[in-house]
Design a protein around this motif. Sequence first.
Motif, PDB file in Angstrom:
ATOM      1  N   SER A  36       0.842  -1.193   0.000  1.00 50.77           N
ATOM      2  CA  SER A  36       0.000   0.000   0.000  1.00 50.77           C
ATOM      3  C   SER A  36       0.879   1.246   0.000  1.00 50.77           C
ATOM      4  O   SER A  36       1.926   1.275   0.650  1.00 50.77           O
ATOM      5  N   ILE A  37       0.442   2.256  -0.730  1.00 47.66           N
ATOM      6  CA  ILE A  37       1.145   3.541  -0.737  1.00 47.66           C
ATOM      7  C   ILE A  37       0.089   4.643  -0.755  1.00 47.66           C
ATOM      8  O   ILE A  37      -0.972   4.485  -1.349  1.00 47.66           O
ATOM      9  N   SER A  38       0.382   5.735  -0.074  1.00 47.78           N
ATOM     10  CA  SER A  38      -0.556   6.855  -0.016  1.00 47.78           C
ATOM     11  C   SER A  38       0.038   8.069  -0.718  1.00 47.78           C
ATOM     12  O   SER A  38       1.236   8.110  -1.013  1.00 47.78           O
ATOM     13  N   PHE A  39      -0.802   9.060  -0.963  1.00 49.10           N
ATOM     14  CA  PHE A  39      -0.311  10.290  -1.594  1.00 49.10           C
ATOM     15  C   PHE A  39       0.763  10.956  -0.730  1.00 49.10           C
ATOM     16  O   PHE A  39       1.715  11.522  -1.255  1.00 49.10           O
ATOM     17  N   ALA A  40       0.617  10.885   0.589  1.00 48.59           N
ATOM     18  CA  ALA A  40       1.590  11.505   1.496  1.00 48.59           C
ATOM     19  C   ALA A  40       2.961  10.837   1.404  1.00 48.59           C
ATOM     20  O   ALA A  40       3.964  11.440   1.786  1.00 48.59           O
ATOM     21  N   GLU A  41       3.020   9.607   0.871  1.00 46.20           N
ATOM     22  CA  GLU A  41       4.278   8.865   0.789  1.00 46.20           C
ATOM     23  C   GLU A  41       4.951   8.945  -0.585  1.00 46.20           C
ATOM     24  O   GLU A  41       5.975   8.312  -0.810  1.00 46.20           O
ATOM     25  N   ASP A  64       3.641  -4.542  -7.486  1.00 49.65           N
ATOM     26  CA  ASP A  64       2.203  -4.333  -7.404  1.00 49.65           C
ATOM     27  C   ASP A  64       1.866  -3.589  -6.120  1.00 49.65           C
ATOM     28  O   ASP A  64       2.306  -3.981  -5.037  1.00 49.65           O
ATOM     29  N   VAL A  65       1.124  -2.507  -6.267  1.00 47.47           N
ATOM     30  CA  VAL A  65       0.761  -1.662  -5.132  1.00 47.47           C
ATOM     31  C   VAL A  65      -0.743  -1.432  -5.118  1.00 47.47           C
ATOM     32  O   VAL A  65      -1.434  -1.649  -6.113  1.00 47.47           O
ATOM     33  N   SER A  66      -1.231  -0.972  -3.972  1.00 45.65           N
ATOM     34  CA  SER A  66      -2.612  -0.497  -3.893  1.00 45.65           C
ATOM     35  C   SER A  66      -2.561   0.943  -3.406  1.00 45.65           C
ATOM     36  O   SER A  66      -1.668   1.327  -2.644  1.00 45.65           O
ATOM     37  N   MET A  67      -3.515   1.733  -3.879  1.00 46.82           N
ATOM     38  CA  MET A  67      -3.553   3.149  -3.529  1.00 46.82           C
ATOM     39  C   MET A  67      -4.994   3.618  -3.552  1.00 46.82           C
ATOM     40  O   MET A  67      -5.749   3.264  -4.465  1.00 46.82           O
ATOM     41  N   SER A  96       0.479  19.817 -19.483  1.00 45.21           N
ATOM     42  CA  SER A  96       1.145  19.797 -20.776  1.00 45.21           C
ATOM     43  C   SER A  96       2.574  19.284 -20.681  1.00 45.21           C
ATOM     44  O   SER A  96       3.127  18.814 -21.649  1.00 45.21           O
ATOM     45  N   SER A  97       3.192  19.386 -19.527  1.00 46.00           N
ATOM     46  CA  SER A  97       4.560  18.881 -19.373  1.00 46.00           C
ATOM     47  C   SER A  97       4.778  18.387 -17.961  1.00 46.00           C
ATOM     48  O   SER A  97       4.019  18.698 -17.052  1.00 46.00           O
ATOM     49  N   ASP A  98       5.851  17.611 -17.769  1.00 40.10           N
ATOM     50  CA  ASP A  98       6.112  17.089 -16.439  1.00 40.10           C
ATOM     51  C   ASP A  98       6.621  18.167 -15.480  1.00 40.10           C
ATOM     52  O   ASP A  98       6.595  17.981 -14.276  1.00 40.10           O
ATOM     53  N   THR A  99       7.035  19.333 -15.975  1.00 41.67           N
ATOM     54  CA  THR A  99       7.470  20.407 -15.078  1.00 41.67           C
ATOM     55  C   THR A  99       6.291  21.014 -14.335  1.00 41.67           C
ATOM     56  O   THR A  99       6.453  21.586 -13.268  1.00 41.67           O
ATOM     57  N   ASP A 100       5.068  20.878 -14.900  1.00 35.61           N
ATOM     58  CA  ASP A 100       3.864  21.389 -14.256  1.00 35.61           C
ATOM     59  C   ASP A 100       3.094  20.298 -13.532  1.00 35.61           C
ATOM     60  O   ASP A 100       1.969  20.513 -13.117  1.00 35.61           O
ATOM     61  N   TRP A 101       3.675  19.127 -13.391  1.00 36.01           N
ATOM     62  CA  TRP A 101       2.979  17.969 -12.829  1.00 36.01           C
ATOM     63  C   TRP A 101       2.562  18.222 -11.383  1.00 36.01           C
ATOM     64  O   TRP A 101       3.399  18.499 -10.525  1.00 36.01           O
ATOM     65  N   PRO A 102       1.245  18.154 -11.076  1.00 32.95           N
ATOM     66  CA  PRO A 102       0.806  18.317  -9.684  1.00 32.95           C
ATOM     67  C   PRO A 102       1.326  17.158  -8.834  1.00 32.95           C
ATOM     68  O   PRO A 102       1.457  16.042  -9.322  1.00 32.95           O
ATOM     69  N   ASP A 103       1.602  17.413  -7.564  1.00 35.74           N
ATOM     70  CA  ASP A 103       2.171  16.367  -6.714  1.00 35.74           C
ATOM     71  C   ASP A 103       1.118  15.456  -6.097  1.00 35.74           C
ATOM     72  O   ASP A 103       1.448  14.568  -5.329  1.00 35.74           O
ATOM     73  N   ASN A 104      -0.152  15.666  -6.428  1.00 32.73           N
ATOM     74  CA  ASN A 104      -1.189  14.836  -5.809  1.00 32.73           C
ATOM     75  C   ASN A 104      -2.042  14.089  -6.830  1.00 32.73           C
ATOM     76  O   ASN A 104      -3.236  13.900  -6.645  1.00 32.73           O
ATOM     77  N   ILE A 105      -1.410  13.633  -7.934  1.00 34.55           N
ATOM     78  CA  ILE A 105      -2.108  12.821  -8.925  1.00 34.55           C
ATOM     79  C   ILE A 105      -1.201  11.687  -9.398  1.00 34.55           C
ATOM     80  O   ILE A 105       0.033  11.789  -9.355  1.00 34.55           O
ATOM     81  N   VAL A 106      -1.841  10.600  -9.853  1.00 38.22           N
ATOM     82  CA  VAL A 106      -1.152   9.444 -10.415  1.00 38.22           C
ATOM     83  C   VAL A 106      -1.984   8.982 -11.606  1.00 38.22           C
ATOM     84  O   VAL A 106      -3.207   8.859 -11.504  1.00 38.22           O
ATOM     85  N   VAL A 107      -1.352   8.727 -12.740  1.00 36.32           N
ATOM     86  CA  VAL A 107      -2.073   8.219 -13.904  1.00 36.32           C
ATOM     87  C   VAL A 107      -2.256   6.715 -13.725  1.00 36.32           C
ATOM     88  O   VAL A 107      -1.329   6.012 -13.312  1.00 36.32           O
ATOM     89  N   VAL A 108      -3.455   6.229 -14.028  1.00 35.29           N
ATOM     90  CA  VAL A 108      -3.776   4.806 -13.889  1.00 35.29           C
ATOM     91  C   VAL A 108      -4.108   4.255 -15.275  1.00 35.29           C
ATOM     92  O   VAL A 108      -5.013   4.755 -15.941  1.00 35.29           O
ATOM     93  N   TYR A 109      -3.356   3.239 -15.709  1.00 30.66           N
ATOM     94  CA  TYR A 109      -3.611   2.551 -16.967  1.00 30.66           C
ATOM     95  C   TYR A 109      -4.244   1.207 -16.644  1.00 30.66           C
ATOM     96  O   TYR A 109      -3.623   0.360 -15.990  1.00 30.66           O
ATOM     97  N   LEU A 110      -5.478   1.013 -17.076  1.00 28.87           N
ATOM     98  CA  LEU A 110      -6.262  -0.174 -16.734  1.00 28.87           C
ATOM     99  C   LEU A 110      -5.896  -1.388 -17.580  1.00 28.87           C
ATOM    100  O   LEU A 110      -5.501  -1.249 -18.736  1.00 28.87           O
ATOM    101  N   LEU A 111      -6.064  -2.561 -16.974  1.00 26.30           N
ATOM    102  CA  LEU A 111      -5.920  -3.818 -17.721  1.00 26.30           C
ATOM    103  C   LEU A 111      -6.971  -3.905 -18.815  1.00 26.30           C
ATOM    104  O   LEU A 111      -6.706  -4.357 -19.914  1.00 26.30           O
ATOM    105  N   GLU A 112      -8.175  -3.483 -18.467  1.00 28.30           N
ATOM    106  CA  GLU A 112      -9.280  -3.481 -19.425  1.00 28.30           C
ATOM    107  C   GLU A 112     -10.219  -2.350 -19.049  1.00 28.30           C
ATOM    108  O   GLU A 112     -10.186  -1.839 -17.932  1.00 28.30           O
ATOM    109  N   LYS A 113     -11.057  -1.970 -19.984  1.00 34.00           N
ATOM    110  CA  LYS A 113     -11.992  -0.871 -19.734  1.00 34.00           C
ATOM    111  C   LYS A 113     -12.953  -1.236 -18.610  1.00 34.00           C
ATOM    112  O   LYS A 113     -13.406  -2.372 -18.527  1.00 34.00           O
ATOM    113  N   GLN A 114     -13.187  -0.285 -17.735  1.00 27.92           N
ATOM    114  CA  GLN A 114     -14.136  -0.442 -16.651  1.00 27.92           C
ATOM    115  C   GLN A 114     -15.067   0.759 -16.670  1.00 27.92           C
ATOM    116  O   GLN A 114     -14.731   1.803 -17.217  1.00 27.92           O
ATOM    117  N   THR A 115     -16.222   0.624 -16.040  1.00 29.94           N
ATOM    118  CA  THR A 115     -17.148   1.737 -15.930  1.00 29.94           C
ATOM    119  C   THR A 115     -16.566   2.752 -14.961  1.00 29.94           C
ATOM    120  O   THR A 115     -16.152   2.390 -13.859  1.00 29.94           O
TER     121      THR A 115
END
Length: 155
Positions: A36-41, A64-67, A96-115
């Motif tokens: 497990s990992i949190s945004f604070a970590e 493999d992590v959970s968040m 638009s670039s990684d220099t503006d990347w907010p510190d409280n987001i993570v992109v999630v790429y799914l195994l398959e489409k979900q609702t």
Amino acid sequence: MEKLPSRHLSRRGLIGAIGTLAFAAVVRPGFAADFSISFAELYGKFGVLGLEFSDKVKRLAGKDVSMKGFMAPPLKAEAQFFVLTEVPMSLCPFCSSDTDWPDNIVVVYLLEKQTFVQPRQTIEVRGMLEYDSWTDPDTGFVSLLRIRQAEYSAV
């Protein structure tokens, strides 16, 4: 060249190992280890180049992590990815670039489409953690943190 001794599993040990693997596959297919990992970590310190990833992120990269967090509204309904945010958001926080990347987001790429779920619903994401700048060749989006081969559920 020295020959190393061979190791053999007893019949009982082999059956136990197979049973353990079968149990893991039933409980969580494809996700044997779960940290497990949190945004604070996510970040360790602020250096001369800005925020630096924490030792925990570096240690868990490729694992493999959970968040837990919130799903930002997706850019399009049929996307197989979304942005996990620390707090509910009404707009997608891609930059638009990684220099503006907010510190409280993570992109999630799914195994398959979900609702997709409502932005105020807490979710738990499970998948493989990656860090460092990467540009998605299909969308052109830049990310610093990603969870790949992911799935999620409401909590």
